[in-house]
Design an enzyme around this catalytic site. Structure first.
Site, PDB file in Angstrom:
ATOM      1  N   ASP A  13      -2.594   9.675   3.222  1.00 55.94           N
ATOM      2  CA  ASP A  13      -1.692   8.901   4.084  1.00 55.94           C
ATOM      3  C   ASP A  13      -2.068   7.428   4.089  1.00 55.94           C
ATOM      4  O   ASP A  13      -3.211   7.057   3.811  1.00 55.94           O
ATOM      5  CB  ASP A  13      -1.740   9.424   5.524  1.00 55.94           C
ATOM      6  CG  ASP A  13      -3.146   9.369   6.099  1.00 55.94           C
ATOM      7  OD1 ASP A  13      -4.108   9.669   5.340  1.00 55.94           O
ATOM      8  OD2 ASP A  13      -3.296   9.010   7.271  1.00 55.94           O
ATOM      9  N   GLU A  14      -1.083   6.615   4.410  1.00 54.70           N
ATOM     10  CA  GLU A  14      -1.286   5.199   4.728  1.00 54.70           C
ATOM     11  C   GLU A  14      -2.133   4.446   3.698  1.00 54.70           C
ATOM     12  O   GLU A  14      -3.085   3.768   4.057  1.00 54.70           O
ATOM     13  CB  GLU A  14      -1.941   5.062   6.103  1.00 54.70           C
ATOM     14  CG  GLU A  14      -1.101   5.648   7.226  1.00 54.70           C
ATOM     15  CD  GLU A  14      -1.719   5.420   8.593  1.00 54.70           C
ATOM     16  OE1 GLU A  14      -0.998   4.915   9.468  1.00 54.70           O
ATOM     17  OE2 GLU A  14      -2.901   5.747   8.772  1.00 54.70           O
ATOM     18  N   VAL A  15      -1.796   4.568   2.440  1.00 50.51           N
ATOM     19  CA  VAL A  15      -2.535   3.826   1.420  1.00 50.51           C
ATOM     20  C   VAL A  15      -1.999   2.395   1.363  1.00 50.51           C
ATOM     21  O   VAL A  15      -0.808   2.173   1.144  1.00 50.51           O
ATOM     22  CB  VAL A  15      -2.405   4.501   0.040  1.00 50.51           C
ATOM     23  CG1 VAL A  15      -3.228   3.749  -0.997  1.00 50.51           C
ATOM     24  CG2 VAL A  15      -2.828   5.962   0.126  1.00 50.51           C
TER      25      VAL A  15
ATOM     26  N   GLU B 125       3.235  11.339   2.922  1.00 52.58           N
ATOM     27  CA  GLU B 125       3.464  10.293   1.924  1.00 52.58           C
ATOM     28  C   GLU B 125       3.261  10.787   0.505  1.00 52.58           C
ATOM     29  O   GLU B 125       3.882  10.291  -0.436  1.00 52.58           O
ATOM     30  CB  GLU B 125       2.528   9.100   2.124  1.00 52.58           C
ATOM     31  CG  GLU B 125       2.796   8.296   3.364  1.00 52.58           C
ATOM     32  CD  GLU B 125       1.877   8.680   4.477  1.00 52.58           C
ATOM     33  OE1 GLU B 125       1.708   9.901   4.700  1.00 52.58           O
ATOM     34  OE2 GLU B 125       1.334   7.780   5.127  1.00 52.58           O
TER      35      GLU B 125
END
Lengths: 541, 541
Positions: A358-360, A411
């Protein structure tokens, strides 16, 4: 509100008041709760003693009778039935017998045993035993619970013995919890149970709690207490978000430097023995431990103990000294991950590992000239989501080679990584999560829903109702798609949570999620839930 | 974030780094915190040891030197100075000496005493004593703190002894807290203190915490723990909202039925001995206990044990069986209140009683024909605020006759009750509270501000900043009006608070209010506060 008297309200809400054995009270789920008949004169005896008004989560099917049985703590026994395929060598059951005996009769209550019961009580028949029957030849006693485990059970409470039948031990553990919730103590210290029959099974197979031990370290005691609370609410997955940017408390066998340098301090770690204890404590409660090692983002703490793992960030062609996500372009990264996940696959027995994703943040990758060159060579153009997917697919392959299933944050799916069809996608973004569930299941993947259940977001008042009202299958999709939603998770991220506030912040708010994931879809009455939850909270305390 | 290393950041934020005795670091409040000089080579010795970076609330005036002194727990003493008017018969000081010794050296640290200090530490001089001087002939040792008590103190820490001067014991208690915050333990288990001088006094005289023991009962232990936390933060008033609609846990001597019938249960009460313990425990920490007996609204629980006290509500000319606020028209009401408040005035030694007066719902009064007739007779027309004021003024007169001062919620002022000029008005309505402060002080009354500090309203994230940013004197008014704001209160109403979550919900959020009410007006730097508060929280834990 805790001190409220319980029970009388329940009497007025739909029980058939004929004092006969196992007269049906109609199936509770979905049954309208109308006005009751006027109570007969002998009703005082059972006022405050309506068992189903304290059950949580509500069983799929139950009926109870007003007829009560007494339990004598000095004589009552939890035993293996003669016909059971499990016996005294079955650790989860032996441990649960001891535990539930203590829950029912232990603690402050012991003092009262000396008192003589009132005459009225003495006239009641006695329930002498709870006999547990495990029906499957493979009991589960010596293995771990898994996604396909059976948690169904059937419980009958009639004079002179109660019988709990389950296919595997995991169902028996759920039934023992329910039985313990049926037993109650009256004002005079007598232990009573109403004659009952319960047929129960979970609506969803994956019912998780996410704990985050990176933002704040959680002492072992806090984690174990939470596992107890999970068992009280029939949760069956501890999603252990064990490391993140802020700290790396997992003590690796192959790479001890990760926690030596990445933990908040040398004693704020989980040693191999600690991890084993969490896993075994969870197993004894029918709870899986799914560890999350989130990459390539959320990995700042990894960089402290593993030089060369993270991407060096650049500014105007010069390294800044800062680092971004895991470096996806070097072979050394995959060499490390191969070895690291080999360890993780062996340390954690569960069939699944959560790989995060997530959230890269792409900005550091964008700044790095080597990464830019690699992107060109691979034909990724400037689509860094492709680079992310390239990385993730490598990791998925590594973990697959150890025969582990995979969970990932949404994601990974959204960015179109090529996932094996048995990958489970965890939906966490609050915005339009129903649509995401449609997409994920529409593509044939299993989904776990976390989005509406971020319990770290606190607010004033009874926000449990908000969590309770969520219907996970309320999205556009075929019946086949709905079946792909295997469950959900209540997430307690750790930015503002540590040992000082975890328990009262998570419980009983997470109980709302517990019932949503266990009970029948039509168990949605908030007033009824409030009464039962009040009682359940008292019992948990 | 708890695990964060402290101190080095502080070094870079404005200390003069010359290692000489008592070289001024400039007055901290308001002094700009610029970039520091590069640290000299011997700085390692004091890294992580900058005392003022953990002081909370920040003293009015301080300077510290990098020069450190050692404390040997086995030898160090807290003693009465020869010139002090207090001696070993002074209970608050004796108790505080024992308590602060334990805070500084006790608990887990004791184990480490066996270790030899590093050679570097051995070179430091030793601080052998803290001598406490009480200067006033009336020390306060045998009395209670009050609104006019002096809490000022002056502390010098130099080789070989530290001296703490205060006019009364109450100032000495504040100084002991500060001294204990100066003492710190280095990584090797040595106890160190920097040479320092502190001159300190509170900005506001009334610095309160409201606890609500009616919505949920709070066990004695929770209340006492909160008093400890209050002392750590230099709060000096426990506003004990002891009873309300939901329950009446105060066990009255004259009217035991009030708690017999109005408490949640017979063991969820505060006996006279409990109340005495709270008052004495508070006194020993320089904390006043101001009880609130809120009338005429918020009194449902009173009605259970005192028949005829509340107003019977009517519907279509018939009594409904429900009751409203205290009945203001019967003499029996005032007979009861006369006797009740006689007891309260004697049980609670504080010079003030909080009489409530908030949120009176007029609908029941309106429904009652006797009340209607009374209104006509009195010429109140249909202005029920006048009836409310009529009631309140009677109560104020009763309580005045026992020589007690009065606090009331703002509606009592808003509804134009004729108040004695020494009445203190507590401003609680969040909407436009600055305007209310202008009105209250403009009319010549003292005010206590609670409105921006309702800490039961929780929200996600660091809401302490919101509480910290409040400036109580930010309202239109003359200098004389500003002086009438005698302080403020952080309120933790109990609807969603009980023993399970009180402490982590209240602290350290209330610490923000504590500093706002104690420290200089210009102590407003959030980053600086964050660093100190992080450290202070660790110490409190």
């Amino acid at each position: 509100a805790m001190g409220r008297a319980m029970g009388l309200a329940g009497l007025l809400l739909g029980l058939v008041l004929v004092p006969a054995v196992l007269v049906s009270t109609s199936l509770r789920p979905g049954a309208p709760r109308g006005e009751a008949e006027p109570a007969p004169a002998d009703w005082e005896l059972v006022a405050g003693a309506v068992p189903e008004d304290s059950l949580w989560p509500l069983p799929q099917w139950l009926r109870t009778s007003p007829r009560q049985l007494r339990l004598a703590p000095g004589r009552f026994q939890l035993v293996h039935s003669a016909g059971s395929s499990a016996g005294s060598g079955c650790a989860p059951l032996q441990d649960a017998f001891r535990r539930y005996y203590e829950y029912m009769f232990g603690h402050s209550r012991r003092r009262r045993w000396g008192r003589r019961p009132l005459a009225a009580r003495a006239e009641l028949s006695e329930l002498s035993e709870l006999q547990v029957v495990i029906e499957a030849p493979e009991t589960g006693c010596d293995s771990y619970p898994h996604l396909g485990s059976s948690e169904a059970y059937h419980l009958t409470v009639t004079e002179p013995v109660a019988i709990l039948k389950a296919y595997e031990v995991w169902g028996a553990l759920r039934g023992l919890e329910t039985f313990s919730q049926l037993v109650h103590e009256d004002d005079y210290g007598s232990f009573l149970v109403n004659e009952s029959e319960i047929n129960d099974f979970p609506r969803f197979a994956h019912r998780g709690i996410l704990l985050d031990t990176s933002r704040h370290y959680l002492p072992m005691k806090t984690i174990l207490t939470n596992l107890d609370a999970m068992a009280f609410n029939k949760f069956n997955v501890l999603h252990w978000h064990i490391v993140d940017d802020q700290s790396f408390p997992y003590q690796s066998i192959y790479f001890p430097e990760l926690s030596d340098k990445g933990a908040y301090s040398s004693n704020l770690i989980y040693s191999p023995a600690d991890v084993r204890l969490v896993i075994e404590y969870a197993r004894l409660r029918g709870i899986r431990v799914v560890p999350e090692f989130d990459t390539p983002g959320h990995t700042q703490s990894w960089g402290k103990g593993q030089k060369g793992l993270l991407t060096p960030c650049y500014n105007k062609g010069q390294p800044t000294g800062s680092f971004g996500p895991v470096n996806p372009i070097w072979n050394t990264t995959y060499d490390f991950m191969t070895k690291f996940f080999k360890e993780i696959s062996s340390v954690f027995p569960d069939a699944y590992i959560h790989l995060g994703g997530d959230e890269v943040d792409f900005s550091c990758w964008k700044s790095n000239p080597e990464v830019t060159e690699f992107m060109k060579k691979q034909g990724f153009d400037t689509d860094y989501a492709k680079l992310e997917s390239y990385y993730i697919q490598n990791i998925l392959d590594i973990v697959s080679s150890y025969n582990k299933g995979q969970l990932v944050w949404q994601e990974v799916f959204d960015h179109k990584a090529q996932l094996k069809l048995d990958t489970v996608v965890e939906v966490w973004m609050a915005n339009n999560y129903a649509n995401e569930l449609s997409s994920v299941t529409g593509a044939g993947f299993s989904a776990v829903l976390a989005a509406p259940w971020y319990l770290d977001y606190i607010s004033y008042g009874q926000d449990w109702k908000k969590y309770y009202r969520v219907e996970p299958l309320n999205f556009l999709g075929s019946e086949e798609q709905k079946k792909l939603v295997i469950g959900g998770e209540a997430c307690l991220w750790g930015e503002f949570v540590d040992a000082t506030n975890l328990t009262p912040r998570l419980w009983p708010r997470a109980s709302a999620v517990g019932e949503r994931l266990w009970s029948s879809r039509n168990v949605t009455n908030l007033e009824d839930a409030y009464e039962r939850l009040t009682s359940h909270r008292c019992r948990m305390l």
